[in-house]
Design an enzyme around this catalytic site. Structure first.
Site, PDB file in Angstrom:
ATOM      1  N   ASP A  57      30.038  49.104  59.234  1.00  0.00           N
ATOM      2  CA  ASP A  57      30.359  47.683  59.202  1.00  0.00           C
ATOM      3  C   ASP A  57      29.381  46.923  60.099  1.00  0.00           C
ATOM      4  OD1 ASP A  57      31.279  48.364  61.781  1.00  0.00           O
ATOM      5  OD2 ASP A  57      33.280  48.732  60.987  1.00  0.00           O
ATOM      6  N   ASP A  59      28.865  44.074  63.025  1.00  0.00           N
ATOM      7  CA  ASP A  59      29.483  43.253  64.064  1.00  0.00           C
ATOM      8  C   ASP A  59      28.489  42.214  64.558  1.00  0.00           C
ATOM      9  OD1 ASP A  59      31.926  44.611  64.046  1.00  0.00           O
ATOM     10  OD2 ASP A  59      31.117  46.203  65.302  1.00  0.00           O
ATOM     11  N   ASP A 148      29.494  50.636  75.905  1.00  0.00           N
ATOM     12  CA  ASP A 148      29.703  52.005  76.388  1.00  0.00           C
ATOM     13  C   ASP A 148      28.437  52.854  76.520  1.00  0.00           C
ATOM     14  OD1 ASP A 148      29.556  52.003  73.613  1.00  0.00           O
ATOM     15  OD2 ASP A 148      31.490  52.997  73.289  1.00  0.00           O
TER      16      ASP A 148
END
Ligand code: ATP
Ligand code: MG
Length: 449
Positions: A57, A59, A148
């Site tokens: 997907d 973002d 992260d």
């Protein structure tokens, strides 16, 4: 946390082209750009495009505030409570647009955009939520370093089609290294789910965990107990339905994480090294991976049925040894194993009910006389139960001849089926022993020897 000057990779020096970006993501990126805002792709999609893989997907991030974003699109709504995002909807496709986020100061858990968070109501009033936002929204640099892993902090800027790298992600991408941004132990304490993410990305990308990224995991693994079972459920699906379940599982066990997801399964794996428990789970996961890569549907019901089967089987055996009939033993064992599991990972009813059906049908598949086989075939869960039987037969825990019988029965026509049932019920046809057992125990005791 120190913020480096970003490395900017101009369009001519990377492989991302606009044709690889979904039309809807491009629409959103361009609309934001035309309105004068920063407008970039970020995270997994940039990472995957840089690796020449197709992203799951897209973002989008921007410096526009949620209310400002929403005003640009008629098909947008604000979701989330603590950190608000905008979902721009195009039919089934949703493009998630986030405002640059500041480095959090006092968080213990930081779900990016999980179900839990997205259950928030639409925020219709623009004025009331402005004040706290100042602590939450940040600069693009801050947005990068609160992410992260270095390879997850790459941006693709729609203004000049460059890739922006604040955290030395590109060298790690080239070297196949997964590295936490900042001090790994601190980042895992902030959000223990990052340990699961480390393993998931390593398996998916075929990367190695950088030494300092790997080092604290074993010690900090118990922190997973502090994560809500609902969030754990979401993570378990990402771990095992992403197409790399087998590698993921092996890494989870290697780093001592698996026991915090499925403690009962971990225990049964310790019991019988070399027996079926060690092979049923990996075989199930290998099957799941094969289905995902063939674009076939996968269901959490089957996944959890496989992951929890061994503890259920063990407990059922204990109940039966104490004189309980098979039906009740299965019911009790399933009940108990499920209850224990829910303390760690939520399994919504819509999956736990069919999971238990898959289990309880295993003994019914042995009884084929009269109309029983025909009736079983009509049950909605038949196919999943049959697949599960195949799996058990592969590991040697169920009889291969039983699995084969059902394979033939399904492809047979009506006449052949009657013959099969008659043969089964006839003396020497394999049904005699079972029939006698059935008569002697009307409570339909199954035998899971
Ligand atoms: P996938 O291919 O599984 O979608 P992804 O990297 O896009 O991988 P997402 O869960 O979609 O993973 O998250 C999008 C981005 O948000 C990540 O790339 C990362 O930059 C950031 N992110 C997500 N979860 C966290 C977290 N727990 N802590 C810090 N950053 C996170
Ligand atoms: Mg993603």
């Amino acid at each position: 946390m120190t913020i480096n000057n970003p490395v900017i990779i101009p369009r001519a020096q990377h492989i991302i082209t606009r044709t690889q970006i979904s039309e809807n993501a491009l629409k959103v990126l361009n609309r934001l750009k035309e309105a004068g805002y920063a407008s970039l792709l970020v995270g997994g999609c940039v990472r995957d495009l840089m690796l020449g893989r197709e992203p799951k997907d897209f973002d989008v991030v921007t410096n526009a505030r949620p209310e400002q974003i929403r005003k640009l699109f008629h098909n947008a709504r604000i979701i989330g409570r603590r950190f608000r995002l905008v979902h721009v909807r195009f039919g089934w496709d949703i493009i998630e647009v986030a405002t640059f986020r500041a480095i959090p100061r006092d968080i213990t858990e930081e779900p990016p955009s999980t179900e839990e968070e997205t259950e928030g109501e639409d925020v219709e009033d623009d004025s009331t939520t402005d004040a706290p936002d100042h602590n939450i929204f940040g600069s693009q640099e801050e947005d990068a370093v609160r992410r992260d892993f270095t390879v997850n902090a790459l941006y693709y800027d729609i203004h000049d089609f460059s890739v922006i790298d604040y955290a030395d992600g590109v060298p790690d991408l080239k070297a196949g290294i997964l590295r936490v941004i900042g001090d790994p132990a601190t980042r895992y304490r902030e959000d223990p789910v990052r340990m699961l993410r480390a393993v998931r990305f390593a398996a998916k990308l075929g990367f190695n965990l950088e030494e300092k990224t790997a080092a604290p995991i074993r010690d900090l693994a118990p922190l997973l107990a502090t994560v809500s079972p609902a969030r754990m459920f979401e993570e378990v699906l990402k771990l095992f339905h992403g197409g790399y379940a087998l590698e993921t599982y092996e890494l989870l066990r290697h780093y001592g994480l698996f026991q915090y997801l499925f403690p009962q399964t971990e225990k049964s794996l310790e019991h019988e090294e070399g027996g079926f428990p060690v092979t049923l789970v990996p075989r199930a996961l290998a099957n799941t991976d094969a289905r995902v890569s063939a674009d076939k549907p996968v269901t959490p019901a089957f996944l959890f049925a496989a992951l929890l089967w061994e503890p259920v089987r063990e407990q059922m055996g204990e109940h039966i040894a104490r004189g309980m009939n098979g039906h009740d033993a299965m019911f009790r064992a399933a009940e108990h194993v499920l209850r224990e599991q829910l303390r760690h990972v939520t399994i919504p009813k819509r999956f736990s009910v069919p999971m238990r059906e898959i289990w309880s049908m295993q003994s019914r598949l042995e009884r084929r006389a009269g109309q029983q086989a025909f009736r079983l075939l009509e049950i909605k869960r038949f196919r999943a139960a049959y697949d599960f039987l195949l799996l058990r037969a592969e590991t040697g825990e169920a009889e291969q001849s039983l699995a084969d019988w059902w394979t033939r029965f399904q492809s047979a026509d009506e006449n052949e089926r009657r013959v099969m049932v008659a043969e089964f019920a006839a003396p020497g046809g394999g049904g005699k022993r079972r029939r006698r057992r059935r008569r002697s125990s009307p409570a339909q005791a199954p035998r899971h020897e």
